[in-house]
Design a protein around this motif. Sequence first.
Motif, PDB file in Angstrom:
ATOM      1  N   ALA A 153     -63.542  -4.613  19.466  1.00 19.48           N
ATOM      2  CA  ALA A 153     -62.462  -5.472  18.975  1.00 19.48           C
ATOM      3  C   ALA A 153     -62.618  -5.755  17.488  1.00 19.48           C
ATOM      4  CB  ALA A 153     -62.449  -6.784  19.759  1.00 19.48           C
ATOM      5  N   ALA A 154     -63.862  -5.898  17.034  1.00 23.88           N
ATOM      6  CA  ALA A 154     -64.114  -6.152  15.611  1.00 23.88           C
ATOM      7  C   ALA A 154     -63.662  -4.971  14.754  1.00 23.88           C
ATOM      8  CB  ALA A 154     -65.590  -6.437  15.383  1.00 23.88           C
ATOM      9  N   CYS A 155     -63.859  -3.754  15.255  1.00 28.12           N
ATOM     10  CA  CYS A 155     -63.424  -2.557  14.522  1.00 28.12           C
ATOM     11  C   CYS A 155     -61.912  -2.591  14.289  1.00 28.12           C
ATOM     12  CB  CYS A 155     -63.795  -1.291  15.298  1.00 28.12           C
ATOM     13  SG  CYS A 155     -65.564  -1.001  15.445  1.00 28.12           S
ATOM     14  N   PHE A 156     -61.159  -2.874  15.356  1.00 32.98           N
ATOM     15  CA  PHE A 156     -59.702  -2.906  15.244  1.00 32.98           C
ATOM     16  C   PHE A 156     -59.235  -4.128  14.449  1.00 32.98           C
ATOM     17  CE2 PHE A 156     -60.327  -0.237  18.987  1.00 32.98           C
ATOM     18  CZ  PHE A 156     -59.480   0.817  18.697  1.00 32.98           C
ATOM     19  N   THR A 157     -59.921  -5.252  14.624  1.00 34.05           N
ATOM     20  CA  THR A 157     -59.524  -6.488  13.942  1.00 34.05           C
ATOM     21  C   THR A 157     -59.713  -6.384  12.442  1.00 34.05           C
ATOM     22  OG1 THR A 157     -60.146  -7.791  15.896  1.00 34.05           O
ATOM     23  CG2 THR A 157     -59.924  -8.978  13.815  1.00 34.05           C
ATOM     24  N   LEU A 158     -60.770  -5.697  12.010  1.00 33.32           N
ATOM     25  CA  LEU A 158     -60.993  -5.516  10.579  1.00 33.32           C
ATOM     26  C   LEU A 158     -60.034  -4.485   9.998  1.00 33.32           C
ATOM     27  CD1 LEU A 158     -62.600  -6.030   7.995  1.00 33.32           C
ATOM     28  CD2 LEU A 158     -64.272  -4.322   8.765  1.00 33.32           C
ATOM     29  N   ALA A 159     -59.798  -3.398  10.734  1.00 34.51           N
ATOM     30  CA  ALA A 159     -58.967  -2.312  10.212  1.00 34.51           C
ATOM     31  C   ALA A 159     -57.483  -2.685  10.175  1.00 34.51           C
ATOM     32  CB  ALA A 159     -59.166  -1.053  11.058  1.00 34.51           C
ATOM     33  N   PHE A 160     -57.002  -3.382  11.196  1.00 29.82           N
ATOM     34  CA  PHE A 160     -55.558  -3.606  11.328  1.00 29.82           C
ATOM     35  C   PHE A 160     -54.939  -4.364  10.160  1.00 29.82           C
ATOM     36  CE2 PHE A 160     -51.783  -5.830  12.891  1.00 29.82           C
ATOM     37  CZ  PHE A 160     -51.046  -4.755  13.366  1.00 29.82           C
ATOM     38  N   PRO A 161     -55.426  -5.553   9.779  1.00 29.79           N
ATOM     39  CA  PRO A 161     -54.769  -6.266   8.678  1.00 29.79           C
ATOM     40  C   PRO A 161     -54.894  -5.539   7.338  1.00 29.79           C
ATOM     41  CG  PRO A 161     -56.791  -7.381   9.323  1.00 29.79           C
ATOM     42  CD  PRO A 161     -56.538  -6.338  10.349  1.00 29.79           C
ATOM     43  N   LEU A 162     -56.032  -4.879   7.108  1.00 31.56           N
ATOM     44  CA  LEU A 162     -56.216  -4.163   5.852  1.00 31.56           C
ATOM     45  C   LEU A 162     -55.234  -2.995   5.727  1.00 31.56           C
ATOM     46  CD1 LEU A 162     -60.124  -4.032   5.605  1.00 31.56           C
ATOM     47  CD2 LEU A 162     -58.573  -5.407   4.224  1.00 31.56           C
ATOM     48  N   ILE A 163     -55.133  -2.208   6.795  1.00 31.63           N
ATOM     49  CA  ILE A 163     -54.263  -1.029   6.756  1.00 31.63           C
ATOM     50  C   ILE A 163     -52.793  -1.444   6.804  1.00 31.63           C
ATOM     51  CG2 ILE A 163     -53.680   1.147   7.881  1.00 31.63           C
ATOM     52  CD1 ILE A 163     -56.482   0.945   6.518  1.00 31.63           C
ATOM     53  N   THR A 164     -52.475  -2.448   7.607  1.00 31.17           N
ATOM     54  CA  THR A 164     -51.090  -2.925   7.680  1.00 31.17           C
ATOM     55  C   THR A 164     -50.620  -3.422   6.323  1.00 31.17           C
ATOM     56  OG1 THR A 164     -51.354  -3.565  10.003  1.00 31.17           O
ATOM     57  CG2 THR A 164     -49.519  -4.532   8.808  1.00 31.17           C
ATOM     58  N   GLY A 165     -51.449  -4.228   5.666  1.00 31.75           N
ATOM     59  CA  GLY A 165     -51.090  -4.738   4.337  1.00 31.75           C
ATOM     60  C   GLY A 165     -50.874  -3.623   3.342  1.00 31.75           C
ATOM     61  N   LEU A 215     -67.508   1.681   2.796  1.00 38.44           N
ATOM     62  CA  LEU A 215     -68.801   1.077   2.474  1.00 38.44           C
ATOM     63  C   LEU A 215     -69.348   0.275   3.642  1.00 38.44           C
ATOM     64  CD1 LEU A 215     -68.729  -0.119  -1.255  1.00 38.44           C
ATOM     65  CD2 LEU A 215     -69.994   1.763  -0.229  1.00 38.44           C
ATOM     66  N   THR A 216     -68.480  -0.465   4.334  1.00 44.86           N
ATOM     67  CA  THR A 216     -68.928  -1.223   5.507  1.00 44.86           C
ATOM     68  C   THR A 216     -69.541  -0.292   6.542  1.00 44.86           C
ATOM     69  OG1 THR A 216     -67.214  -2.903   5.177  1.00 44.86           O
ATOM     70  CG2 THR A 216     -68.209  -2.771   7.364  1.00 44.86           C
ATOM     71  N   SER A 217     -68.813   0.794   6.838  1.00 36.90           N
ATOM     72  CA  SER A 217     -69.311   1.765   7.817  1.00 36.90           C
ATOM     73  C   SER A 217     -70.592   2.435   7.338  1.00 36.90           C
ATOM     74  CB  SER A 217     -68.226   2.818   8.072  1.00 36.90           C
ATOM     75  OG  SER A 217     -68.708   3.852   8.901  1.00 36.90           O
ATOM     76  N   LEU A 218     -70.604   2.852   6.079  1.00 38.13           N
ATOM     77  CA  LEU A 218     -71.743   3.593   5.549  1.00 38.13           C
ATOM     78  C   LEU A 218     -73.004   2.738   5.466  1.00 38.13           C
ATOM     79  CD1 LEU A 218     -72.588   6.347   4.425  1.00 38.13           C
ATOM     80  CD2 LEU A 218     -71.944   5.531   2.148  1.00 38.13           C
ATOM     81  N   ILE A 219     -72.860   1.504   5.003  1.00 47.32           N
ATOM     82  CA  ILE A 219     -74.027   0.612   4.867  1.00 47.32           C
ATOM     83  C   ILE A 219     -74.645   0.323   6.230  1.00 47.32           C
ATOM     84  CG2 ILE A 219     -74.730  -1.741   4.270  1.00 47.32           C
ATOM     85  CD1 ILE A 219     -72.728  -1.580   1.925  1.00 47.32           C
ATOM     86  N   ILE A 220     -73.789   0.004   7.215  1.00 46.03           N
ATOM     87  CA  ILE A 220     -74.294  -0.274   8.564  1.00 46.03           C
ATOM     88  C   ILE A 220     -75.009   0.954   9.123  1.00 46.03           C
ATOM     89  CG2 ILE A 220     -73.618  -0.747  10.956  1.00 46.03           C
ATOM     90  CD1 ILE A 220     -71.348  -2.478   9.842  1.00 46.03           C
TER      91      ILE A 220
END
Length: 319
Positions: A153-165, A215-220
Amino acid sequence: MLCKDMPMEMGNVTAVQEFTLEGFPAIQHLGKVLFLVHLLAYLASTAGNTVIVTITCADSRLHTPMYFFLSIFSFLECCFINAIIPKLLIIFLLGRQTISFPACFVQAFVFVFLGAAGFLLIAVMSLDRYVAICKPLHYTTIMNLKTCFLLVAACFTLAFPLITGLVVEVSQLSFCGPHVIPHFFCDLALLIHLSCSDTSSTEMLAFVVALVILLTSLIITIIAYGNIVVTIVRFPSARERQKAFSTCSSHLMVLSLMYDSCVFIYVKPKQTNRLDSNREAALVNTVVTPLLNPVIYTLRNRQVHQALRETMCRMKMSR
């Protein structure tokens, strides 16, 4: 919508109502052959990823965090290719290259959103491997069903508002000039390039969104695998080290495919060269990579092999 930056005497120019996807003009005469090749790849990719989702749900032995994340990833891959490849097949077979303004932005949103969610999910899968190898005694406690759902859920929650905007911002630009997209799908970067508005702020927004996601994905992923390598090196026997590395090998191969293709597409010294080579690299990213992912996971995994054999046996017996 009139062009914001055009002089008043040209104010009667109408806005673009549809775009033309250029596709692959140099080899367009091979349309029927290309249609057949890409159709087979599309069907194989869809079937392979669907099998992974089905087997994971059907076999109780695969009801583990690793296979849960893998099934979500395969589902994303199915949606990803279905957003892009059907239109490409139509271009090859019928030569219909036009796409309406709304359909273009829907396709762009689905492509970028699923891509962003996929990168974040890859990072989550890295965390899963970290806990499994570095904290094996606490694995079932930490990676319980609730945690798995929250991470997805965190993956979709972070991606959705950023990409939608970002997509909404691009859709508000004025498009009143060139309408030919030098690609086989609606790429946001090219749409920004076609706009007759001032796109400096939109380009900056796109850069920031891409930077946050990657960067979020790569750092983790780097932190997780850094700890994994340190832990595995400390294992006393070579057999234990080999077994630990084998549990990560499939994930590392898929991770490498995703990052390599995106770096090849977007990290170029010159903008013009980048746009020229995008189509070939993007074709690998949208056709070949989703096809290889289920192959990598199924060919290198004994549990999936066994689950597939038993499922096929049950299907034969039920006939």
